[in-house]
Design a protein around this motif. Structure first.
Motif, PDB file in Angstrom:
ATOM      1  N   TYR A  71     -10.324  -3.708   9.541  1.00 21.38           N
ATOM      2  CA  TYR A  71      -9.329  -3.968   8.646  1.00 21.38           C
ATOM      3  C   TYR A  71      -9.268  -5.181   7.955  1.00 21.38           C
ATOM      4  O   TYR A  71      -9.683  -6.335   8.578  1.00 21.38           O
ATOM      5  CB  TYR A  71      -7.764  -3.710   9.318  1.00 21.38           C
ATOM      6  CG  TYR A  71      -7.545  -2.279   9.635  1.00 21.38           C
ATOM      7  CD1 TYR A  71      -7.620  -1.338   9.021  1.00 21.38           C
ATOM      8  CD2 TYR A  71      -7.502  -2.187  10.964  1.00 21.38           C
ATOM      9  CE1 TYR A  71      -7.570  -0.038   9.254  1.00 21.38           C
ATOM     10  CE2 TYR A  71      -7.432  -0.704  11.560  1.00 21.38           C
ATOM     11  CZ  TYR A  71      -7.358   0.227  10.467  1.00 21.38           C
ATOM     12  OH  TYR A  71      -7.120   1.707  10.916  1.00 21.38           O
ATOM     13  N   TYR A 310       2.534  -3.019  10.691  1.00 20.44           N
ATOM     14  CA  TYR A 310       1.151  -2.874  10.252  1.00 20.44           C
ATOM     15  C   TYR A 310       0.621  -1.542  10.200  1.00 20.44           C
ATOM     16  O   TYR A 310       0.587  -0.925  11.453  1.00 20.44           O
ATOM     17  CB  TYR A 310       0.265  -4.094  10.879  1.00 20.44           C
ATOM     18  CG  TYR A 310       0.737  -5.281  10.501  1.00 20.44           C
ATOM     19  CD1 TYR A 310      -0.420  -5.996   9.878  1.00 20.44           C
ATOM     20  CD2 TYR A 310       1.633  -6.046  10.659  1.00 20.44           C
ATOM     21  CE1 TYR A 310      -0.036  -7.196   9.124  1.00 20.44           C
ATOM     22  CE2 TYR A 310       1.928  -7.423  10.317  1.00 20.44           C
ATOM     23  CZ  TYR A 310       1.047  -7.751   9.507  1.00 20.44           C
ATOM     24  OH  TYR A 310       1.401  -9.240   9.089  1.00 20.44           O
ATOM     25  N   ASP A 312      -2.120   1.773   8.936  1.00 19.04           N
ATOM     26  CA  ASP A 312      -3.181   2.393   8.160  1.00 19.04           C
ATOM     27  C   ASP A 312      -2.958   3.621   8.009  1.00 19.04           C
ATOM     28  O   ASP A 312      -2.967   4.649   8.856  1.00 19.04           O
ATOM     29  CB  ASP A 312      -4.564   2.208   9.314  1.00 19.04           C
ATOM     30  CG  ASP A 312      -5.601   2.962   8.214  1.00 19.04           C
ATOM     31  OD1 ASP A 312      -5.630   3.392   7.280  1.00 19.04           O
ATOM     32  OD2 ASP A 312      -6.761   3.101   8.949  1.00 19.04           O
ATOM     33  N   PRO A 313      -2.656   4.165   6.606  1.00 22.75           N
ATOM     34  CA  PRO A 313      -1.903   5.413   6.204  1.00 22.75           C
ATOM     35  C   PRO A 313      -3.111   6.339   6.297  1.00 22.75           C
ATOM     36  O   PRO A 313      -3.813   6.656   5.215  1.00 22.75           O
ATOM     37  CB  PRO A 313      -1.320   5.169   4.945  1.00 22.75           C
ATOM     38  CG  PRO A 313      -2.177   4.034   4.240  1.00 22.75           C
ATOM     39  CD  PRO A 313      -2.633   3.215   5.317  1.00 22.75           C
ATOM     40  N   PHE A 318       4.100   6.114   4.710  1.00 17.19           N
ATOM     41  CA  PHE A 318       4.680   5.199   5.797  1.00 17.19           C
ATOM     42  C   PHE A 318       5.879   5.871   6.220  1.00 17.19           C
ATOM     43  O   PHE A 318       6.348   6.041   7.383  1.00 17.19           O
ATOM     44  CB  PHE A 318       4.922   3.833   5.176  1.00 17.19           C
ATOM     45  CG  PHE A 318       5.326   2.786   6.135  1.00 17.19           C
ATOM     46  CD1 PHE A 318       4.759   2.377   7.482  1.00 17.19           C
ATOM     47  CD2 PHE A 318       6.523   2.383   5.925  1.00 17.19           C
ATOM     48  CE1 PHE A 318       5.410   1.603   8.173  1.00 17.19           C
ATOM     49  CE2 PHE A 318       7.205   1.534   6.964  1.00 17.19           C
ATOM     50  CZ  PHE A 318       6.654   1.278   7.950  1.00 17.19           C
ATOM     51  N   ASN A 340       6.139  -4.785   5.712  1.00 17.95           N
ATOM     52  CA  ASN A 340       5.233  -3.525   6.317  1.00 17.95           C
ATOM     53  C   ASN A 340       3.962  -3.321   5.503  1.00 17.95           C
ATOM     54  O   ASN A 340       4.152  -3.335   4.422  1.00 17.95           O
ATOM     55  CB  ASN A 340       6.098  -2.198   6.252  1.00 17.95           C
ATOM     56  CG  ASN A 340       7.609  -2.271   6.951  1.00 17.95           C
ATOM     57  OD1 ASN A 340       7.438  -2.400   8.131  1.00 17.95           O
ATOM     58  ND2 ASN A 340       8.521  -2.254   6.026  1.00 17.95           N
ATOM     59  N   ASP A 342      -0.050  -2.580   4.869  1.00 18.79           N
ATOM     60  CA  ASP A 342      -1.159  -1.827   4.902  1.00 18.79           C
ATOM     61  C   ASP A 342      -2.239  -2.698   5.059  1.00 18.79           C
ATOM     62  O   ASP A 342      -2.834  -3.679   4.368  1.00 18.79           O
ATOM     63  CB  ASP A 342      -1.321  -1.235   3.331  1.00 18.79           C
ATOM     64  CG  ASP A 342      -2.437  -0.179   3.150  1.00 18.79           C
ATOM     65  OD1 ASP A 342      -3.266  -0.370   4.090  1.00 18.79           O
ATOM     66  OD2 ASP A 342      -2.465   0.645   2.545  1.00 18.79           O
ATOM     67  N   ARG A 344      -5.510  -2.074   5.625  1.00 23.75           N
ATOM     68  CA  ARG A 344      -6.703  -1.891   4.645  1.00 23.75           C
ATOM     69  C   ARG A 344      -6.713  -2.595   3.097  1.00 23.75           C
ATOM     70  O   ARG A 344      -7.698  -3.298   3.023  1.00 23.75           O
ATOM     71  CB  ARG A 344      -6.835  -0.383   3.962  1.00 23.75           C
ATOM     72  CG  ARG A 344      -6.742   0.775   5.374  1.00 23.75           C
ATOM     73  CD  ARG A 344      -6.575   1.964   4.775  1.00 23.75           C
ATOM     74  NE  ARG A 344      -5.710   2.362   3.838  1.00 23.75           N
ATOM     75  CZ  ARG A 344      -5.392   3.321   3.255  1.00 23.75           C
ATOM     76  NH1 ARG A 344      -6.326   4.461   3.245  1.00 23.75           N
ATOM     77  NH2 ARG A 344      -4.304   3.376   2.345  1.00 23.75           N
ATOM     78  N   THR A 345      -5.472  -3.087   2.910  1.00 21.67           N
ATOM     79  CA  THR A 345      -5.235  -3.662   1.496  1.00 21.67           C
ATOM     80  C   THR A 345      -4.630  -4.971   1.413  1.00 21.67           C
ATOM     81  O   THR A 345      -4.913  -5.804   0.556  1.00 21.67           O
ATOM     82  CB  THR A 345      -4.881  -2.758   0.243  1.00 21.67           C
ATOM     83  OG1 THR A 345      -3.289  -2.589   0.647  1.00 21.67           O
ATOM     84  CG2 THR A 345      -5.424  -1.382   0.332  1.00 21.67           C
TER      85      THR A 345
END
Length: 364
Positions: A71, A310, A312-313, A318, A340, A342, A344-345
């Motif tokens: 990540y 934290y 990872d959808p 979420f 909250n 993400d 990944r980004t």
């Protein structure tokens, strides 16, 4: 006025004092795990201040040490099941539950059921996964189940459950244990089903549930779920799983510093119906969960905070969106969403005018 975040600290202190007392289960289980016991004045409670609870983790093999390396960002704190192990200590010599002989406990060898009928009973270091899987049936106050192993097998027994029709269960503590649903749905409740006031689950590895992981039914009270690894729910055919499911009566929920992992199955995450106040904070959430959190607006009396998670959808999103549920930037003052992230980004999901954020650990 106490803010939502400071209020959560205050609630945790009250829960620790009322359920455990000074030098209670937290200290006792820490000593069993071969780690230093800490005070319970606030600095020693998971979810209070900057303490992530890792100092009280057991000595055992970390389950998923590399799962966060892919990540862009990850939590700055130590993560359950990633930076430290949960479950029972590796040097625990598990005992045969059929040999239990103590006041307030009966053993049904044929049905593989341990019935706790006396108050203040501790079941420490048992292998309940043998002989097709044992149940612990809680019918009393202040039962503690620690340093143990469960697995649903041929008996199809619910690992831990209670029923107020058979006594007055309250203040159930489950800690430092591994509970494996083996992909089976026993037909009643989740891996842990509490029908009574007061439930704490911490430093456990809950995995492979056919349906739900943790259920609290009808009688309300404080529910504390912290420093657990929650992995693979809703695995049985036609299942509709939840990591937490609350059914009826006012509940104060504290869900902090957990890690959840999901690959397949059909499950939702931390569902919080019937809560009057509480928090979902500092959790690390990954995988194919439909929605990681759901906050029921209709029951909240003060506020409910969803913060510093934290994720990872891998599912739909979420927070579960519906007219009766809280989401970031909803119209209700009862829910507070802040920081909250993400993973990944690095994007932050929060209310437009929320409190200050907690830092994350970035990767180049």
């Amino acid at each position: 006025m106490i803010t939502a975040r400071n209020g959560s600290i205050f609630r945790i202190l009250l829960i620790a004092a009322s359920l455990f007392g000074q030098g209670g289960p937290i200290a006792a289980d820490a000593a069993k795990a071969g780690i230093a016991s800490e005070s319970t004045d606030g600095a020693g409670i998971a979810g209070a201040g900057s303490d992530d609870g890792s100092a009280r983790a057991p000595a055992c093999a970390i389950q998923h040490p590399s799962v966060l390396t892919r990540y862009k960002v990850r939590p700055a704190w130590r993560v359950a099941g990633v930076d430290y192990c949960v479950g029972y200590p590796a040097d625990t010599v598990l005992k045969d539950p059929a040999t239990i002989s103590m006041r307030g406990v009966s053993v049904d060898r044929r049905g593989r059921v341990i019935a706790v009928t006396g108050d203040d009973v501790t079941l420490d270091g048992y292998d309940f996964s043998t002989e097709g899987g044992w149940s612990v049936f809680v019918q009393a106050a202040n039962t503690r189940i620690v340093n143990s192993k469960f697995m649903i097998g041929a008996q199809d027994n619910t690992p831990i459950y209670s029923n107020p029709a058979n006594g007055t269960p309250s203040n159930l503590y489950v800690g430092y244990s591994v509970i494996d649903g083996n992909g089976k749905s026993p037909g009643y409740g989740g891996l842990i089903t509490m029908v009574g006031r007061g439930l704490t689950v911490e430093y456990c590895w809950l995995k492979n549930a056919g349906g739900d992981m943790i259920q609290q039914h009808h009688t309300g009270g404080n529910v504390v779920v912290r420093n657990n690894l929650i992995e693979q729910g809703g695995l049985a055919p036609a299942a509709h799983g939840d990591y937490t499911q609350f059914l009826g009566s006012p509940i104060t929920a504290t869900i902090v510093y957990n890690t959840s992992l999901q690959n397949g199955g059909a499950t939702q995450g931390f569902m919080t119906e019937y809560v009057t106040t509480g928090e979902i904070g500092h959790n690390t959430m990954m995988g194919s969960v439909s929605y990681f959190v759901s906050v029921d607006l209709s029951s909240i009396v003060t506020t409910f905070t969803v913060h510093d998670n934290y994720f990872d959808p891998g599912g739909y999103g979420f927070a579960y969106p519906s007219p009766r549920n809280g989401t970031p930037n909803d119209a209700s003052p009862k829910t507070i969403f802040t920081h909250n992230v993400d993973m990944r980004t690095g994007a932050v999901l929060e209310d437009a005018h929320g409190p200050a954020a907690t830092s994350s650990r970035s990767r180049p």
